[in-house]
Write an enzyme that holds these catalytic residues in place. Structure first.
Site, PDB file in Angstrom:
ATOM      1  N   SER A 109       0.899  -1.238   0.025  1.00 26.65           N
ATOM      2  CA  SER A 109      -0.262  -0.079  -0.035  1.00 26.65           C
ATOM      3  C   SER A 109       0.812   1.186   0.060  1.00 26.65           C
ATOM      4  O   SER A 109       1.912   1.266   0.688  1.00 26.65           O
ATOM      5  CB  SER A 109      -0.836  -0.007   1.335  1.00 26.65           C
ATOM      6  OG  SER A 109      -1.585   1.160   1.261  1.00 26.65           O
ATOM      7  N   TYR A 144      -1.797   5.652  -4.439  1.00 24.67           N
ATOM      8  CA  TYR A 144      -2.932   6.715  -4.557  1.00 24.67           C
ATOM      9  C   TYR A 144      -2.216   7.857  -5.151  1.00 24.67           C
ATOM     10  O   TYR A 144      -1.133   8.400  -4.870  1.00 24.67           O
ATOM     11  CB  TYR A 144      -3.218   7.018  -3.063  1.00 24.67           C
ATOM     12  CG  TYR A 144      -4.187   6.050  -2.611  1.00 24.67           C
ATOM     13  CD1 TYR A 144      -5.312   5.818  -3.279  1.00 24.67           C
ATOM     14  CD2 TYR A 144      -3.731   5.167  -1.437  1.00 24.67           C
ATOM     15  CE1 TYR A 144      -6.286   4.802  -2.491  1.00 24.67           C
ATOM     16  CE2 TYR A 144      -4.874   4.148  -0.796  1.00 24.67           C
ATOM     17  CZ  TYR A 144      -6.082   4.011  -1.808  1.00 24.67           C
ATOM     18  OH  TYR A 144      -6.683   3.051  -1.072  1.00 24.67           O
ATOM     19  N   THR A 170      -5.026   2.619  -7.553  1.00 23.15           N
ATOM     20  CA  THR A 170      -6.368   2.363  -7.078  1.00 23.15           C
ATOM     21  C   THR A 170      -7.262   3.354  -7.536  1.00 23.15           C
ATOM     22  O   THR A 170      -6.880   4.529  -7.475  1.00 23.15           O
ATOM     23  CB  THR A 170      -6.186   2.231  -5.530  1.00 23.15           C
ATOM     24  OG1 THR A 170      -5.502   1.242  -5.146  1.00 23.15           O
ATOM     25  CG2 THR A 170      -7.635   2.033  -4.921  1.00 23.15           C
ATOM     26  N   LYS A 256      -6.863  -0.996 -10.266  1.00 27.24           N
ATOM     27  CA  LYS A 256      -7.480  -1.744  -9.252  1.00 27.24           C
ATOM     28  C   LYS A 256      -8.729  -0.914  -8.923  1.00 27.24           C
ATOM     29  O   LYS A 256      -8.724   0.061  -8.479  1.00 27.24           O
ATOM     30  CB  LYS A 256      -6.509  -1.893  -7.816  1.00 27.24           C
ATOM     31  CG  LYS A 256      -7.246  -2.469  -6.837  1.00 27.24           C
ATOM     32  CD  LYS A 256      -6.083  -2.695  -5.640  1.00 27.24           C
ATOM     33  CE  LYS A 256      -6.812  -3.291  -4.303  1.00 27.24           C
ATOM     34  NZ  LYS A 256      -7.573  -2.332  -3.640  1.00 27.24           N
ATOM     35  N   HIS A 280     -12.728  -2.625  -3.169  1.00 27.67           N
ATOM     36  CA  HIS A 280     -11.864  -2.426  -1.904  1.00 27.67           C
ATOM     37  C   HIS A 280     -12.390  -3.041  -0.820  1.00 27.67           C
ATOM     38  O   HIS A 280     -12.569  -2.486   0.402  1.00 27.67           O
ATOM     39  CB  HIS A 280     -12.167  -0.636  -1.778  1.00 27.67           C
ATOM     40  CG  HIS A 280     -11.105   0.018  -1.306  1.00 27.67           C
ATOM     41  ND1 HIS A 280     -10.347   0.795  -2.258  1.00 27.67           N
ATOM     42  CD2 HIS A 280     -10.561  -0.016  -0.024  1.00 27.67           C
ATOM     43  CE1 HIS A 280      -9.280   1.334  -1.250  1.00 27.67           C
ATOM     44  NE2 HIS A 280      -9.344   0.991  -0.230  1.00 27.67           N
TER      45      HIS A 280
HETATM   46  C1  LIG Z   1      -7.689  -2.293   6.544  1.00 27.69           C
HETATM   47  C2  LIG Z   1      -7.676  -2.254   4.946  1.00 27.69           C
HETATM   48  C3  LIG Z   1      -6.571  -1.415   4.509  1.00 27.69           C
HETATM   49  C4  LIG Z   1      -6.659  -1.210   2.979  1.00 27.69           C
HETATM   50  N1  LIG Z   1      -5.634  -0.442   2.387  1.00 27.69           N
HETATM   51  C5  LIG Z   1      -5.686  -0.358   1.139  1.00 27.69           C
HETATM   52  C6  LIG Z   1      -5.037   0.571   0.285  1.00 27.69           C
HETATM   53  O1  LIG Z   1      -4.206   1.038   1.085  1.00 27.69           O
HETATM   54  N2  LIG Z   1      -5.069   0.515  -0.809  1.00 27.69           N
HETATM   55  C7  LIG Z   1      -5.814  -0.106  -1.808  1.00 27.69           C
HETATM   56  O2  LIG Z   1      -5.703  -0.047  -2.817  1.00 27.69           O
HETATM   57  N3  LIG Z   1      -6.768  -1.015  -1.098  1.00 27.69           N
HETATM   58  C8  LIG Z   1      -6.909  -1.130   0.071  1.00 27.69           C
HETATM   59  N4  LIG Z   1      -7.680  -1.921   0.838  1.00 27.69           N
HETATM   60  C9  LIG Z   1      -8.439  -2.773  -0.058  1.00 27.69           C
HETATM   61  C10 LIG Z   1      -7.642  -4.029  -0.313  1.00 27.69           C
HETATM   62  O3  LIG Z   1      -6.812  -3.852  -1.197  1.00 27.69           O
HETATM   63  C11 LIG Z   1      -8.577  -5.134  -0.914  1.00 27.69           C
HETATM   64  O4  LIG Z   1      -9.568  -4.629  -2.024  1.00 27.69           O
HETATM   65  C12 LIG Z   1      -9.701  -5.921  -0.197  1.00 27.69           C
HETATM   66  O5  LIG Z   1      -9.381  -5.810   1.358  1.00 27.69           O
HETATM   67  C13 LIG Z   1     -10.220  -7.000  -0.562  1.00 27.69           C
HETATM   68  O6  LIG Z   1     -11.064  -7.854   0.307  1.00 27.69           O
HETATM   69  P1  LIG Z   1     -10.979  -8.796   1.277  1.00 27.69           P
HETATM   70  O7  LIG Z   1     -10.491  -7.806   2.350  1.00 27.69           O
HETATM   71  O8  LIG Z   1     -12.297  -9.303   1.601  1.00 27.69           O
HETATM   72  O9  LIG Z   1      -9.699  -9.887   1.048  1.00 27.69           O
HETATM   73  C14 LIG Z   1      -7.521  -2.189   2.124  1.00 27.69           C
HETATM   74  C15 LIG Z   1      -8.471  -2.984   2.651  1.00 27.69           C
HETATM   75  C16 LIG Z   1      -8.546  -3.010   4.083  1.00 27.69           C
HETATM   76  C17 LIG Z   1      -9.400  -4.196   4.688  1.00 27.69           C
HETATM   77  C1  LIG Z   2      -7.797   6.064   0.810  1.00 21.75           C
HETATM   78  C2  LIG Z   2      -7.779   4.871   2.027  1.00 21.75           C
HETATM   79  C3  LIG Z   2      -6.671   4.365   2.612  1.00 21.75           C
HETATM   80  C4  LIG Z   2      -6.700   3.130   3.075  1.00 21.75           C
HETATM   81  C5  LIG Z   2      -7.452   2.260   2.542  1.00 21.75           C
HETATM   82  O1  LIG Z   2      -7.559   2.106   1.133  1.00 21.75           O
HETATM   83  C6  LIG Z   2      -8.621   1.855   3.281  1.00 21.75           C
HETATM   84  O2  LIG Z   2      -8.618   2.065   4.337  1.00 21.75           O
HETATM   85  O3  LIG Z   2      -9.655   1.033   2.752  1.00 21.75           O
END
Ligand SMILES: Cc1cc2nc3c(=O)[nH]c(=O)nc-3n(C[C@H](O)[C@H](O)[C@H](O)COP(=O)(O)O)c2cc1C
Ligand SMILES: CCCCC(=O)C(=O)O
Length: 399
Positions: A109, A144, A170, A256, A280
């Site tokens: 990330s 981002y 993303t 993504k 997401h």
């Molecule tokens: C706590 C958390 C933080 C995340 N941070 C990011 C991020 O920084 N960038 C991003 O593109 N997606 C982020 N995501 C989305 C994940 O990349 C992913 O799309 C998603 O968690 C997939 O679903 P799952 O948790 O059911 O496996 C985040 C998801 C979670 C749960």
């Molecule tokens: C811009 C969001 C930052 C982290 C993230 O992707 C999330 O918390 O789902």
């Protein structure tokens, strides 16, 4: 770690919930608003059934696959999730080592709590320790796009220098989804942690997530994170951003957050190298479709021109099988990594990935597939097909 070893991904979740402080658990676990999409992501997998084939020699099963130009050991990679040091002090370093040990792809990330350079080094050390000719671990950098393009350009240039193999842009986050628990908790990063990639480029103060500042659309009462996003992340992005990124880097570009055939076709038109079907983890737009339900239309929109990957709701090896049967080239895992990290750091993440891989391999064997190319659309049956529409109307038989 839980007293007995986890035997499924859900065991990691239960154990992590007992270990994490409220602020962190809520941030990791939550989806947007009523969390319909969060639940759908997993429930939709459960509604798909398999059509196993029998009397196939499955004594040897090859799980290897290619993501872009890299061969990985199985089609199970790690999605980017922000702020992993809230789960474990080793955070993203531990995840990187686990992915390297499991010979799979990690997406880091932008908002990691360890800098991308430190993560790159951690991933590498596992391999370089013993066998010199092992390939470098496959790592991609999730981007981002900041309002301040110089900030964004610096991130990209550093990702190139640190050896990341692709940019994962993303595209579903012009603003943050409304995550009620974070609003109630007034979520911010604990004071001993920073968004290390920003802090490392002298923007530590930007990495603060204090409420206040530009009003946040849809948030009368924003979390610190939502406020940070509205202050920093560029909500004016269009497909032009792909061309801008191409003008500053030769790295492959993956988008993504694509959920429709229309956007899949546009992504191809604008020259992306791959697509990740993602909502997401149900954290952005609540009420959008689950990713496994959106996958078929995205595959149709792409028409084989670029690889399509999927994340969201993968909790079983059979979920990976279902996604591949519906056309995904590989799957990525989000929250289970955070739970496993909480329970056991690097070893926890390795155990969790191994467990999913073992489940996936067994699903293949029981479905009569000895390599990934043998997994076909005819191995799954969708709810609409169960409801009486004959499969032959949906997929012509290829015997
Ligand atoms: C706590 C958390 C933080 C995340 N941070 C990011 C991020 O920084 N960038 C991003 O593109 N997606 C982020 N995501 C989305 C994940 O990349 C992913 O799309 C998603 O968690 C997939 O679903 P799952 O948790 O059911 O496996 C985040 C998801 C979670 C749960
Ligand atoms: C811009 C969001 C930052 C982290 C993230 O992707 C999330 O918390 O789902």
């Amino acid at each position: 770690m839980a007293t007995s070893k986890p035997v499924c991904v859900a065991d990691f979740e239960v154990a992590a919930r007992n270990l994490l402080p409220r602020n962190a658990w809520d941030y990791y676990a939550s989806g947007a608003e009523d969390m319909y999409t969060l639940r759908d992501n997993t429930d939709a997998f459960a509604r798909i059934r398999l059509r196993p084939r029998v009397l196939v020699d499955v004594s040897k099963i090859d799980l290897t696959t290619r993501v872009l130009d890299h061969t990985i050991r199985s089609p199970i990679g790690v999605s980017p999730s922000a702020m992993q040091r809230m789960a474990h002090d080793e955070g993203e370093r531990a995840t990187a080592r686990a992915c390297a040990a499991m010979d799979t792809c990690m997406i880091l990330s932008s908002w990691s709590t360890t800098s991308m350079e430190d993560v790159a080094a951690a991933g590498r050390s596992v391999h370089s320790g013993t066998t010199a000719d092992l390939p470098s671990p496959v790592r991609w950098f999730q981007l981002y796009v900041y309002k301040d393009r110089a900030t964004t350009r610096n991130l990209v240039e550093r990702a190139v220098r640190a050896g990341y193999g692709a940019l994962v842009v993303t595209v579903d986050t012009p603003y943050l989804g409304r995550r009620l628990a974070d609003i109630r908790n007034k979520f911010t990063l604990p004071p001993h942690l920073t968004l290390a990639n920003l802090a490392a480029q002298g923007q530590g103060e930007k990495a603060q997530m204090a409420p206040g500042g530009t009003p946040v659309p849809g948030h009368s009462n924003a979390s610190g994170l939502a406020q940070y996003v509205v202050d920093q992340v560029d909500p004016t992005l269009t497909w032009d951003v792909i061309h801008w990124l191409r003008s500053i880097t030769t790295l492959p570009i993956i988008v993504k957050g694509v959920m429709t055939a229309e956007d899949a076709a546009l992504a191809v038109q604008h020259g992306v190298d791959a697509i990740i079907v993602s909502n997401h983890g149900g954290r952005q737009s609540d009420c959008c479709l689950s990713t496994i339900e959106a996958l078929p239309e995205v595959i149709a929109g792409v028409a084989d021109r670029v690889p399509v990957y999927l994340d969201g709701g993968i909790r079983r090896g059979s979920d990976v099988f279902k996604a591949l049967a519906l056309g995904a080239r590989a799957c990525f895992i989000g929250r289970p990594v955070l739970w496993a990290l909480t329970c056991g750091g690097e070893q926890g993440v390795r155990d969790m990935l191994q467990l999913l891989e073992d489940e996936f391999k067994l699903t293949m064997a029981l479905a009569g597939c000895s390599n990934l190319s043998q997994i076909t659309r005819r191995h799954v049956i969708l709810p609409s097909e169960r409801a009486g529409i004959p499969l032959s109307h949906v997929v012509p038989a290829k015997l």
